[in-house]
Write an enzyme that holds these catalytic residues in place. Structure first.
Site, short mmCIF file in Angstrom:
data_model
loop_
_atom_site.label_atom_id
_atom_site.label_comp_id
_atom_site.label_asym_id
_atom_site.label_seq_id
_atom_site.Cartn_x
_atom_site.Cartn_y
_atom_site.Cartn_z
CD GLU A 34 -2.73 1.34 2.49
OE1 GLU A 34 -2.58 0.25 3.77
OE2 GLU A 34 -3.68 2.20 2.81
NE ARG A 263 3.98 -7.94 11.54
CZ ARG A 263 3.21 -6.86 10.07
NH1 ARG A 263 1.72 -7.59 9.01
NH2 ARG A 263 3.21 -5.90 8.96
CE LYS A 273 2.93 0.48 4.76
NZ LYS A 273 2.78 -0.13 3.02
P1 ATP Z 1 2.69 -1.87 7.55
O1 ATP Z 1 1.55 -2.40 9.09
O2 ATP Z 1 4.03 -1.46 7.73
O3 ATP Z 1 1.81 -0.57 7.45
P2 ATP Z 1 0.98 -3.88 5.90
O4 ATP Z 1 1.30 -4.92 5.55
O5 ATP Z 1 -0.26 -2.77 6.00
O6 ATP Z 1 2.97 -3.32 6.83
P3 ATP Z 1 2.21 -3.52 3.28
O7 ATP Z 1 2.72 -2.38 2.64
O8 ATP Z 1 0.27 -3.95 2.73
O9 ATP Z 1 2.07 -3.26 4.61
O10 ATP Z 1 3.05 -4.87 3.09
C1 ATP Z 1 2.90 -4.88 1.49
C2 ATP Z 1 3.11 -6.63 1.61
O11 ATP Z 1 4.27 -6.93 2.38
C3 ATP Z 1 2.41 -7.74 2.18
O12 ATP Z 1 1.62 -8.65 1.21
C4 ATP Z 1 2.10 -7.62 3.40
O13 ATP Z 1 2.01 -8.90 4.17
C5 ATP Z 1 4.38 -7.55 3.31
N1 ATP Z 1 4.55 -7.37 4.77
C6 ATP Z 1 4.96 -5.86 5.46
N2 ATP Z 1 5.09 -5.82 6.24
C7 ATP Z 1 5.45 -7.23 6.77
C8 ATP Z 1 6.75 -7.86 7.71
N3 ATP Z 1 6.95 -7.14 8.79
N4 ATP Z 1 7.15 -9.08 7.60
C9 ATP Z 1 6.57 -9.95 6.35
N5 ATP Z 1 6.62 -9.37 5.90
C10 ATP Z 1 5.75 -8.32 5.83
MG MG Z 2 -1.56 -2.50 5.34
#
Ligand code: ATP
Ligand code: MG
Length: 560
Positions: A34, A263, A273
């Site tokens: 995102e 994760r 983020k």
């Molecule tokens: P955040 O909570 O940091 O915003 P998010 O999962 O909301 O993380 P996205 O941009 O939706 O962020 O994530 C993009 C991809 O990265 C998704 O497939 C997500 O599962 C993966 N991802 C995000 N954080 C992690 C992590 N800590 N370890 C492994 N994969 C991750």
């Molecule tokens: Mg997200």
């Protein structure tokens, strides 16, 4: 011979699918960020995983921006995400945006309404939340659940046309208010949101919810394996339900599979983020790419290499259960990589002056210094030597026991690439601090000269720089950004309470003159100290270095 490596559980799932008739040309993966912030090391893990599968199975990997929430998303983030993935060394097949599918998603929502599988709920979000029930108690059905198809179509079109204010209506799937999976209790598909989108502008007044957009986007792109993190485990049922409702074998024959892995959590940092944005906005750090941040751009500025990050992702593997990886594993990976690649130079961070009393005034010598003993092809450089040099203050003790192998009075040590010296006396100021150390050198002991004197065994070797030749430089020393191993793991305390007030220390140092033309991103081993890189703030007349990591893992010891 290829290194034997056992398959991780995701590869096992894919192998199983291949055995059961899936053909390899059907395999496709995606990385779906995102664009609401910069990527962090957790995303790097997911990037390495998805793109790694692409390389392993010769399958394409799409970059898909999950841009369904215009309130938080920006073009700046899109650009940084692309730059970070490329920097890590991966190539995506198609650059996709969930927003490109807004019309298709809308058409499918109409289809669901027509099938009696979706309805417009005109209650407030709070009221709807109250009706959700609990895991053990069924939810309440909305009074609007039985609206006619015609009325739903009319209202939904009016939502789309911007006729209603934010929060007035939502479109919900009609599934099962008694499902044991709370996510199946008539989840939202759309909300009304009057907000300009960074790509679609003001075309839309309704925006799809994550679950609806994500699975359908995978389906549109014909992603075979949609890999996400464990917290989406319970979403899988909904993911499958949504795809099933619009599935058309003749148009889009492949039905994607969602599979979940743990994760990445890293000690002494936060990895969401939202929290990273807080650190930036509240100016606890200088920006998303502050070298203390766990973002890819921060790690890059700190001196991490793509190789080290990929090695890290590989080392920690793919887990099915959540855990916390010690940040020292990441540090180990960069140390190992830079040990092979970084040229060695001499820099003195905390100088004290040494005068070689028997070295002729005004004389200078340019001595040969090996650039990297781990890499013969790295060759040699010249370093200037003269009567006055700087060494580290901590490398001298006026009175030392015989376990101290550095400089003291009456004992010999070697100056790296130069001569053997012996401490003679010290000069102190009125408060008793040492201002000069006087030593004598052995002119026959030059390193590499092969003389008997040069081969003499002395216990210690010190780095140094010549006072008249050295360049002044700013050096930024970093420590962990948080003092707690799991800063966001405390119920009663905010993660910001654990910010390490000493995470940045800026000092003046002296470096050898070969660094005169060092430019942003160049990396070095400051001998006996650690790995450093040239910061983007560096100028020719004002060098700035970031400490990437020390030569050894000292943190664990000091803080136990
Ligand atoms: P955040 O909570 O940091 O915003 P998010 O999962 O909301 O993380 P996205 O941009 O939706 O962020 O994530 C993009 C991809 O990265 C998704 O497939 C997500 O599962 C993966 N991802 C995000 N954080 C992690 C992590 N800590 N370890 C492994 N994969 C991750
Ligand atoms: Mg997200």
């Amino acid at each position: 011979m290829e290194e034997y490596k056992s398959l991780n559980f995701l590869e096992q799932i894919i192998e199983e699918d291949l055995k059961n008739g899936y053909t390899q040309d059907k395999l496709r993966f995606r990385f779906p960020p995102e664009p609401n912030g910069y990527l962090h090391i957790g995303h790097a893990k997911s990037i390495c995983l998805n793109f790694g599968l692409g390389l392993k199975y010769n399958a394409s990997v799409n970059l898909r921006f999950d841009d369904t929430n215009p309130a938080k998303e920006e073009q700046e983030y899109v650009d940084s995400i692309k730059a970070d993935i490329q920097w890590l060394g991966f190539k995506w097949d198609k650059e996709c945006y969930a927003s490109d599918y807004f019309q298709q998603l809308y058409d499918w929502a109409i289809l669901l309404i027509e099938k009696g599988l979706a309805y417009v709920d005109s209650q407030s979000a709070e009221l709807i939340a109250q009706q959700k029930g609990t895991p053990t108690q069924p939810g309440l059905e909305s009074p609007y659940r039985t609206r006619s198809v015609a009325e739903n179509l009319e209202l939904f079109e009016a939502m789309k046309a911007g006729k209603f204010p934010n929060g007035s209506h939502v479109l919900r799937a009609k599934i099962d208010m008694a499902s044991s999976n709370m996510l199946m209790r008539d989840p939202f598909l759309y909300r009304v949101l009057h907000k300009t989108h960074h790509r679609t502008g003001n075309n839309w007044f309704i925006y799809p919810m994550y679950d609806w957009a994500h699975g359908e986007s995978d389906y549109i792109e014909q992603v075979s394996h949609s890999i996400c993190t464990l917290e989406f485990m319970m979403h899988r049922e909904l993911y499958e339900w949504f795809i099933k409702q619009v599935y058309d074998k003749n148009v889009l024959p492949l039905s994607p599979k969602q599979r979940e892995f743990a994760r990445l959590n890293l000690s002494y940092t936060v990895m969401s983020k939202r929290k990273l944005l807080q650190l930036v906005e509240q100016k606890h750090v200088s920006g998303w790419n502050d070298p203390r941040m766990p973002t890819i751009s921060g790690l890059r500025r700190r001196g991490y290499t793509p190789d080290a990050i990929r090695k890290f992702a590989d080392t920690i593997g793919v887990a099915k259960r959540d855990n916390i990886i010690n940040v020292s594993v990441l540090e180990f990976c960069i140390r190992e990589d830079l040990n092979k690649k970084a040229p060695r130079v001499m820099a003195v961070l905390d100088p004290v002056k040494v005068i070689i009393t028997n070295y002729p005034q005004g004389q200078e010598e340019w001595l040969d210094a090996e650039n990297n003993q781990e890499d013969e092809s790295a060759g040699y450089r010249k370093v200037p030597f003269s009567r006055e040099i700087f060494i580290e203050s901590e490398d001298f003790l006026e009175e030392a026991n015989n376990k101290f192998f550095r400089l003291t009075l009456g004992k010999e040590v070697r100056l790296k690439n130069a001569y053997i010296i012996k401490g003679e006396s010290v000069v102190k100021n009125e408060v008793g601090e040492i201002t000069e150390i006087h030593v004598r050198y052995d002119p026959d002991s030059k390193s590499g000269s092969g003389t008997e004197a040069s081969l003499r065994k002395v216990k210690g070797t010190l780095h140094w720089v010549s006072v008249q030749h050295a360049l002044k430089a700013e050096v930024r020393l970093y420590d962990r950004l948080f003092t707690d191993e799991t800063p966001d793991g405390h119920k009663d305390k905010d993660f910001l309470e654990f910010i390490n007030p000493g995470s940045l220390k800026v000092i003046e140092a002296y470096v050898e003159p070969s660094l005169e033309n060092a430019t942003t991103g160049n990396q070095y081993q400051f001998q006996r100290i650690g790995y450093f890189c040239v910061d983007s703030d560096s100028r020719k007349d004002r060098l700035v270095f970031n400490k990437t990591v020390g030569l050894r893992d000292t943190w664990a010891k000091v803080n136990k």
